[in-house]
Design an enzyme around this catalytic site. Structure first.
Site: not given
Lengths: 384, 384
Positions: A90, A276, A314, A316, A319, A345
């Site tokens: 930015d 974002d 999920c 990940c 998880c 996660h």
């Protein structure tokens, strides 16, 4: 070096690819926020594992600490932080307006006090371009003025016009660097491109004017700024949608600072390509977790003896490995690992959502996906 | 199920294997400290990656939060925290003596106030055995009284004798659980074994008496407690060495709470097989990093533009990926990732040191390794 390729559309939703100096980003894309050169609680390999293809760096923070000159001497932000993939920075404007102390804004730029040590600094449209050239991000943003919400039409118009003048100055400086001033400035990425920002608050005629001015200047991509600042959600969707419509169809469109998982899906439907937001990372550190069945707050006593995963859908590491009971314990015990596991996660959930969005556009089933997603995501949990 | 196999010796140094209900631990071994069911700043897979084969859990902390009963209902500590490898639990005694408020110790045990909420609790030799049975660690420790250093010979003698009486009660309770009371208690690991603890401060005749009493009771392994509490380093080495000498050669020997990398090497030479210490993890979070050339403090200004790895001789993710300059920035910026990256490095350094020690014993070159290690590790950095 840089290009945006539109691969498919489904209604307003667009599937594309950003080709940058540090690789390809599939769009619609979500960019995790790496304020100080680090996405909070994530190692770079965790980001890769979660599916992140591009991250955001904050110019204001990096300029103040460790300093853009130091980063340039290290070879630029990618090398400094060990992230070889695309980065967007930015301009620092938003933080000057929201975070810095005792700021004074005039046509030349902003004077403000550092939130770290109170020291006085000046940023101008030109200097934010130079700083980002030294950081060497793949996508740099122009400096814009950020108004608080609500603002009157007059305030908004004046501010939007100043932002447009600043955008022209930013583009001129960017062109000068590209055309030879890069060495003198210490630029570290010859493939850097620059995005303009459309302002105009919630006034569509001002948005249209701003879009006209900014596209007239001409950038490699266009952002919609000044949303997600407190306006009603339907108004945000309407402005995003109407503004996206007047932006060049062959350039990427980036909605700054949004949003919830539902916002992502809704705004993809409006034709947005890039997002974002700090929500997945910040909420993770506060124990609020996104799941395919709505949000849960891991602090809640109901999870004390819950042996299930945060989200059974999920895949990940968190998880796959840990129960809600353990994650609640880590959170209540103040263990840093609560932050790292929860963030992994939440980011996986966000980036997986983007992947499912892209898949649905490919299959021309985006509208069905959207309806089902909103139905399950809006089961907004007994916890909140 | 449990056995200790002595594979080789080199001088006083011993190479061995602990066979536990959750797998094999190669000794000499270092056990990272996972106080609240989490080695601070490490995920379980980070621990595996760093080379950890066994971790330590703190009974005092886990008893208070989330509670041993809750953990037992989850199937025990291994399942609760997602660590399928060996775990040793301390008895909680040390924390009662060092951390809890307003404690009162008598022959029955300890009454104390929780450091979390001031609530009153009692621990007896028997109840610490029950709690550890519910946690289901692979190795449980007896409750011992922990004296502050320095203490008089009389104080030390009385305390050591009480610890010996407690050890006998702990063993009786352990035997009762093994022989049938396990169900009633809620034990979660039928393969759990119990180690006795030798006390006696820095008085070798008391150490000898204590070792005699504890080995007379009979345990699967023996710890040396009450060291690393402020006594001069040479005195610690002397007591560890002389005490190790009077312990059964066919059982594992565990020096509690030690130490620096040099301590590990020196005490392996004295015949110690197991270690635990918070030093690598705690120092990492404070920016102090262990390297093959001594310690460095990453906060130091001299690292601001240092593009080298923490330790060029280290193969950990942190050293492979990041520069000292970036790690210093993360630390000064207060990023949680400083803690996770630094901890991964320090633990890798410790566990790699243990691997090198084991290799040197195998090759019968331990004394040479020790001399070289102490020479480089004692280059105690310009930073400290």
């Amino acid at each position: 070096m840089f290009s945006f390729r539109l691969l498919a559309t489904d209604g307003g939703a667009r599937l594309g690819e950003l080709h940058t100096a540090h690789g390809v980003v599939q769009t619609p894309a979500f960019m995790p926020v790496g304020t100080q050169g680090s996405v909070k609680a994530m190692r770079q390999r965790d980001l890769e594992e979660s599916g992140a293809q591009i991250i955001l760096g904050n110019t204001y923070h990096l300029y103040l600490r460790p300093g853009d000159q130091l980063i340039a001497r290290r070879g630029g932000l990618h090398r400094f932080i060990g992230w070889p993939h695309p980065i967007l920075t930015d301009s620092g404007g938003y933080q000057v307006f929201s975070l810095a102390g005792r700021r004074r804004i005039d046509e030349q730029g902003a004077e403000f006090r550092s939130h770290l040590d109170g020291s006085v600094h000046r940023l101008s449209p030109e200097s934010t371009v130079d700083i980002q050239a030294r950081l060497g991000s793949d996508i740099a943003m122009v400096l814009d003025e950020c108004l608080a919400y609500p603002a009157t039409r007059d305030e908004t118009a004046q501010s939007m016009e100043r932002s447009a003048r600043w955008a022209a100055r930013c583009r001129a400086r960017f062109a000068a660097i590209r055309d030879g001033a890069g060495n003198e400035v210490g630029a570290t990425n010859a493939g850097q491109v620059q995005f303009g920002i459309v302002q105009g608050g919630v006034f569509q005629d001002l948005r249209d004017q701003s879009a006209g001015a900014v596209t007239e200047i001409g950038f490699e991509g266009y952002a919609i700024g000044g949303l997600s600042v407190g306006e009603p959600i339907d108004l945000m969707y309407a402005v995003a949608s109407d503004t996206a419509r007047v932006l060049p169809p062959d350039g990427p469109r980036y909605l700054m600072g949004a949003g919830t998982p539902e916002d992502l899906v809704e705004c993809v439907a409006c034709g947005i390509d890039m997002f974002d937001c700090v929500l997945p990372t910040r909420n993770a550190r506060n124990g609020q977790l996104f799941t395919s069945e709505g949000r849960i707050n891991i602090k809640n006593a109901r999870y004390a003896e819950d042996d299930g995963a945060i989200d059974p859908a999920c895949g990940c590491y968190t998880c796959r490995t840990h129960s809600r009971a353990y994650l609640r314990h880590l959170y209540l015990a103040g263990e840093m690992t609560a932050g790292t596991l929860n963030t992994l996660h939440n980011l996986t959930f966000y980036l997986d959502t983007m992947r499912r969005i892209r898949e649905a556009i490919t299959l021309r089933t985006f509208d069905k996906f959207r309806q089902e997603f909103l139905r399950s995501a809006s089961r907004l949990s007994l916890d909140s």
